[in-house]
Write an enzyme that holds these catalytic residues in place. Structure first.
Site, PDB file in Angstrom:
ATOM      1  N   LYS A   1       0.820  -1.185   0.000  1.00  0.00           N
ATOM      2  CA  LYS A   1       0.000   0.000   0.000  1.00  0.00           C
ATOM      3  C   LYS A   1       0.870   1.258   0.000  1.00  0.00           C
ATOM      4  O   LYS A   1       0.400   2.345  -0.248  1.00  0.00           O
ATOM      5  CB  LYS A   1      -0.904   0.036   1.264  1.00  0.00           C
ATOM      6  CG  LYS A   1      -1.660  -1.239   1.519  1.00  0.00           C
ATOM      7  CD  LYS A   1      -2.522  -1.078   2.795  1.00  0.00           C
ATOM      8  CE  LYS A   1      -3.345  -2.331   3.061  1.00  0.00           C
ATOM      9  NZ  LYS A   1      -2.557  -3.393   3.732  1.00  0.00           N
TER      10      LYS A   1
ATOM     11  N   ASP B   1      14.763  -0.378   0.946  1.00  0.00           N
ATOM     12  CA  ASP B   1      15.544  -0.560   2.165  1.00  0.00           C
ATOM     13  C   ASP B   1      16.727  -1.465   1.801  1.00  0.00           C
ATOM     14  O   ASP B   1      17.750  -0.989   1.326  1.00  0.00           O
ATOM     15  CB  ASP B   1      14.622  -1.154   3.229  1.00  0.00           C
ATOM     16  CG  ASP B   1      15.267  -1.241   4.597  1.00  0.00           C
ATOM     17  OD1 ASP B   1      16.148  -0.432   4.887  1.00  0.00           O
ATOM     18  OD2 ASP B   1      14.892  -2.127   5.384  1.00  0.00           O
TER      19      ASP B   1
HETATM   20  P1  IMP Z   1      13.371  -4.197   1.344  1.00  0.00           P
HETATM   21  O1  IMP Z   1      12.979  -5.479   0.681  1.00  0.00           O
HETATM   22  O2  IMP Z   1      14.325  -4.432   2.481  1.00  0.00           O
HETATM   23  O3  IMP Z   1      13.888  -3.145   0.387  1.00  0.00           O
HETATM   24  O4  IMP Z   1      12.073  -3.673   2.081  1.00  0.00           O
HETATM   25  C1  IMP Z   1      11.285  -2.714   1.551  1.00  0.00           C
HETATM   26  C2  IMP Z   1      10.007  -2.591   2.363  1.00  0.00           C
HETATM   27  O5  IMP Z   1      10.279  -2.458   3.783  1.00  0.00           O
HETATM   28  C3  IMP Z   1       9.296  -1.335   1.985  1.00  0.00           C
HETATM   29  O6  IMP Z   1       8.393  -1.583   0.931  1.00  0.00           O
HETATM   30  C4  IMP Z   1       8.604  -0.938   3.258  1.00  0.00           C
HETATM   31  O7  IMP Z   1       7.357  -1.570   3.351  1.00  0.00           O
HETATM   32  C5  IMP Z   1       9.472  -1.475   4.361  1.00  0.00           C
HETATM   33  N1  IMP Z   1      10.330  -0.420   4.942  1.00  0.00           N
HETATM   34  C6  IMP Z   1      11.679  -0.380   4.929  1.00  0.00           C
HETATM   35  N2  IMP Z   1      12.140   0.710   5.552  1.00  0.00           N
HETATM   36  C7  IMP Z   1      11.059   1.402   5.964  1.00  0.00           C
HETATM   37  C8  IMP Z   1      10.893   2.658   6.673  1.00  0.00           C
HETATM   38  O8  IMP Z   1      11.840   3.379   7.065  1.00  0.00           O
HETATM   39  N3  IMP Z   1       9.603   3.031   6.906  1.00  0.00           N
HETATM   40  C9  IMP Z   1       8.526   2.298   6.503  1.00  0.00           C
HETATM   41  N4  IMP Z   1       8.646   1.137   5.844  1.00  0.00           N
HETATM   42  C10 IMP Z   1       9.904   0.679   5.578  1.00  0.00           C
END
Ligand code: IMP
Ligand code: MG
Length: 181
Positions: free
Chosen positions: A46, A108
């Site tokens: 979302k 992230d």
């Molecule tokens: P990744 O696979 O580690 O890149 O995770 C990405 C997902 O983690 C994003 O789509 C967010 O839902 C969540 N996420 C990572 N960091 C944050 C943050 O600082 N605030 C809110 N959601 C985050």
């Protein structure tokens, strides 16, 4: 970040004005690139909803703009490190031969985005690009760059403008850092 515990809003990291300005810059670059063509924006639900709704409204009308969505959830807590995500909702559009830009709120580790990129790119779009509002370079685990990035931010947990903590605070107009109470 733990999934339990009390967090509170600490300070604003990015104001709504800064976000608005950057979103219109990104929209201008995209408009230049896809002028006269059809372009399908695919938002990852979302978190990308607010960003994408502002972004598409700044796209030049000469771009034949379409919107679609995809929804995923990570497999548990540790599974985020594997990047394996569960597809909750697929796109409605057949993207074969189409121009696609996948839109996400934040990169992230990058594992979610690289997983989705591989999945969608396998469907044979004419062009496929990625657009994220925020990127945390210190956390990045994969060697891939986004085609359009709003802001590189420090390794802090942020909420607002679509980003949540446990479903909360997506509706904040500015982007905030949270701290443990
Ligand atoms: P990744 O696979 O580690 O890149 O995770 C990405 C997902 O983690 C994003 O789509 C967010 O839902 C969540 N996420 C990572 N960091 C944050 C943050 O600082 N605030 C809110 N959601 C985050
Ligand atoms: Mg998210």
């Amino acid at each position: 970040m733990e999934s339990t515990g009390n967090y509170e809003l600490d300070h604003i990291m990015l104001t709504r004005e800064a976000v608005r300005e950057r979103v219109s810059e990104i929209a201008a670059s995209i408009s230049d690139e896809y002028r006269g063509e059809e372009l399908i924006f695919t938002g990852v639900l979302k978190g990308a909803v607010i960003f994408m709704s502002d972004l598409v409204r700044s796209i030049d009308l000469s771009v034949d703009t379409r919107m679609d969505f995809i929804a995923v959830s990570s497999y548990g807590n540790e599974a985020t490190s594997s990047g394996a995500v569960k597809l909750i909702k697929d796109m409605d559009t057949n993207i074969e031969g189409k121009n696609v830009i996948m839109v996400e709120d934040i990169m992230d580790t990058g594992l979610t985005l690289s997983y989705l990129r591989e999945m969608l790119a396998a469907r044979g779009p004419a062009t496929f690009k990625t657009c994220v509002l925020l990127e945390k370079p210190d956390r990045k685990k994969i060697d891939s760059t986004m085609d359009y990035t709003g802001f590189a931010i420090p390794d802090k947990f942020v909420v607002g403008y679509g980003l949540d903590y446990a479903g909360k605070w997506r509706n904040l107009p500015d982007i905030w850092c949270v701290t443990k109470r």
